[in-house]
Design an enzyme around this catalytic site. Structure first.
Site, PDB file in Angstrom:
ATOM      1  N   PRO A 112       0.139   0.780   0.098  1.00  0.00           N
ATOM      2  CA  PRO A 112      -0.499  -0.059   1.126  1.00  0.00           C
ATOM      3  C   PRO A 112      -1.677  -0.829   0.526  1.00  0.00           C
ATOM      4  CG  PRO A 112      -1.138   2.242   1.422  1.00  0.00           C
ATOM      5  CD  PRO A 112      -0.154   2.219   0.299  1.00  0.00           C
TER       6      PRO A 112
ATOM      7  N   ASP B 158      -5.475   0.414  -3.309  1.00  0.00           N
ATOM      8  CA  ASP B 158      -4.523   1.322  -2.672  1.00  0.00           C
ATOM      9  C   ASP B 158      -5.265   2.055  -1.551  1.00  0.00           C
ATOM     10  OD1 ASP B 158      -2.781   3.329  -1.883  1.00  0.00           O
ATOM     11  OD2 ASP B 158      -2.201   3.894  -3.930  1.00  0.00           O
ATOM     12  N   HIS B 159      -4.889   1.755  -0.303  1.00  0.00           N
ATOM     13  CA  HIS B 159      -5.628   2.305   0.838  1.00  0.00           C
ATOM     14  C   HIS B 159      -5.446   3.818   0.976  1.00  0.00           C
ATOM     15  CE1 HIS B 159      -8.098   1.969   4.258  1.00  0.00           C
ATOM     16  NE2 HIS B 159      -7.712   0.775   4.672  1.00  0.00           N
ATOM     17  N   ARG B 160      -4.449   4.386   0.317  1.00  0.00           N
ATOM     18  CA  ARG B 160      -4.287   5.838   0.339  1.00  0.00           C
ATOM     19  C   ARG B 160      -5.372   6.528  -0.485  1.00  0.00           C
ATOM     20  NH1 ARG B 160       1.681   6.003  -2.057  1.00  0.00           N
ATOM     21  NH2 ARG B 160       0.483   4.777  -3.573  1.00  0.00           N
ATOM     22  N   VAL B 161      -5.910   5.797  -1.456  1.00  0.00           N
ATOM     23  CA  VAL B 161      -6.878   6.363  -2.401  1.00  0.00           C
ATOM     24  C   VAL B 161      -8.300   5.924  -2.073  1.00  0.00           C
ATOM     25  CG1 VAL B 161      -7.487   6.552  -4.854  1.00  0.00           C
ATOM     26  CG2 VAL B 161      -5.090   6.347  -4.184  1.00  0.00           C
TER      27      VAL B 161
END
Length: 451
Positions: free
Chosen positions: A248, A423-426
């Site tokens: 994402p 990276d929006h997960r990170v």
């Protein structure tokens, strides 16, 4: 006893490679450590050294052969006193492989049985008992596949191969399986292992889009040249597709004023005259990113599937364009290195990347990447994150623009546009903004980077 030389795994992800060139021929004597071939992986051409000494008895895979699977036999090495007939005997008792595919070269299809019992090590034959291995056993009308060494040991120890479960390729019984069975004998009947159902998350569907036949038909009446994909292009296509489908992305943009950096760089390069070092703007950008990752340690992270790994050092990857693709060599511990040391290392990595001479550990890893297209006149762009990195900085050209000074007056400054793909997960939005602010401050106050 003749020894099979197997296709090596030259990187953790390598599944097949191209046997680019043989540096020996049949009849040549080789010693351990001699370079005998050049192997092309998806990223590099690497030298392959002999592990044992002997005479090349037979070359199984011709040079130039593509798609050679890891651990497939590529040559046969004769030990002292053996003649060429021993090379022909290797693999005589091996099981048949599945029908060859149209893409596989004939040399790779004709796969003799490996005398090695370690799937990934290649050339470690049994040099003890030279007794001929007994024939392969049969259970319920089905042949039980086992290496010659495993059959020989089982016969000597009186073990029943039909009661031993193999751990080798295609369930083949190897030396370790026989030794384990000797230490802890298995039950007479070997139950058939139940095949677990694939987890829902692992089920793969065919990618959407046009297939090759559809595209070819669309352009059947147009003149074109068909360009075959090499390993690097296939890997780039697969990884970029993975990145855009699974990561994402979000984007943060800033303009950075370079006037102070350009002045400071000119002064340093004047001091370094005659020392073989000339600092580039990109060297400062790498250093600024490395320092920023230390200043915002929460952003120095990678995605690891079910967790986030926060790194201590600043390992910065830098995109290097080469013919047919690109590399991202990694400068490890970049925050610890001086600008001159960093510059020398980057030039060396870039040079060897263009020659495809990088070792896998030199282009794998890192938590952050820099992609600079400013040298090509690009003002700004959005870069695709290279998994498992947490972010990548896209760097545009430094361009003279009118700006409003602190005194409210219009002035001319050199401005560089950058975009941080995250990276929006990170990394969340506020954390990404903090990281980009730290990068900007380092570049606009370059003297502070040396503190």
């Amino acid at each position: 006893m003749a020894i099979e030389i197997l296709m090596p795994a030259l990187s953790p992800t390598m599944e097949e490679g191209t046997l680019a060139k043989w540096l020996v021929k049949e009849g040549d004597t080789v010693s351990s450590g001699d370079v005998i071939a050049e192997i092309e992986t998806d990223k590099a051409t690497m030298e392959f050294e002999a592990v044992d000494e002997g005479v090349i008895g037979r070359i199984v895979v011709a040079e130039g052969t593509e798609g050679v699977k890891v651990n497939a036999p590529i040559a046969v090495l004769l030990e002292e006193g053996e003649d060429a007939s021993a090379a022909d005997a290797v693999g005589a008792t091996s099981e048949p492989d599945p029908a060859p595919t149209a893409e596989a070269p004939k040399e790779a299809q004709a796969r003799p049985e490996a005398l090695s019992d370690e799937a990934g090590t290649g050339t470690q034959p049994d040099t003890g008992d030279a007794t001929k291995a007994p024939p392969a056993p049969v259970k319920d009308g089905e042949r039980i596949f086992a290496s010659p060494l495993a059959r020989r040991i089982a016969a000597q120890k009186g073990l029943d191969l039909t009661a031993i479960e193999g751990s080798g390729p295609k369930g083949r019984i190897v030396k370790a399986d026989v030794e384990a069975a000797e230490a802890a004998p298995k039950a007479d009947a070997k139950p058939e292992a139940a095949k677990p159902a694939a987890p829902a998350a692992e089920v793969k569907t065919a990618p959407a889009g046009m297939g090759p036949e559809t595209v070819l038909k669309m352009y059947a009446d147009r003149e074109f040249e068909e360009v075959k994909l090499d390993g690097m292009r296939k890997t780039i296509a697969a990884r970029l597709t993975e990145a855009k489908q699974t990561i994402p992305h979000f984007y943060l943009r800033r303009d950075i004023r370079l006037d102070a950096l350009l002045k400071f760089r000119a002064e340093l390069n004047h001091q370094l005259t005659g020392k073989g070092v000339k600092l580039s703007v990109n060297d400062f950008i790498i250093k600024a990113c490395a320092n920023a990752l230390q200043e915002v340690p929460e952003a120095n992270a990678v995605w690891a599937g079910d967790r986030v790994l926060k790194l201590k050092p600043s390992d910065v990857a830098v995109a290097v364009a080469i013919e047919g693709g690109l590399f991202t060599p990694v400068i490890r511990d970049a925050e610890m290195k001086s600008l001159s040391a960093l510059s020398k290392e980057m030039k060396d990595l870039a040079h060897r990347a263009r020659d495809r001479k990088l070792a896998p550990h030199e282009y794998q890893g890192g938590s952050f990447a820099v992609s600079n297209l400013g040298m090509f006149g690009i003002d700004n762009f959005d870069a695709v994150i290279n998994p498992p990195h947490g972010a990548i900085l896209a760097v545009g050209a430094g361009v003279k623009k009118p700006v409003i000074g602190e005194d409210g007056e219009i002035a001319v400054a050199t401005v560089m546009s950058v975009t941080l793909s995250v990276d929006h997960r990170v990394i969340d939005g506020a954390l990404g903004a903090e990281l980009l602010k730290a990068i900007t401050e380092n570049l606009e106050n370059p003297v502070a980077m040396l503190a």
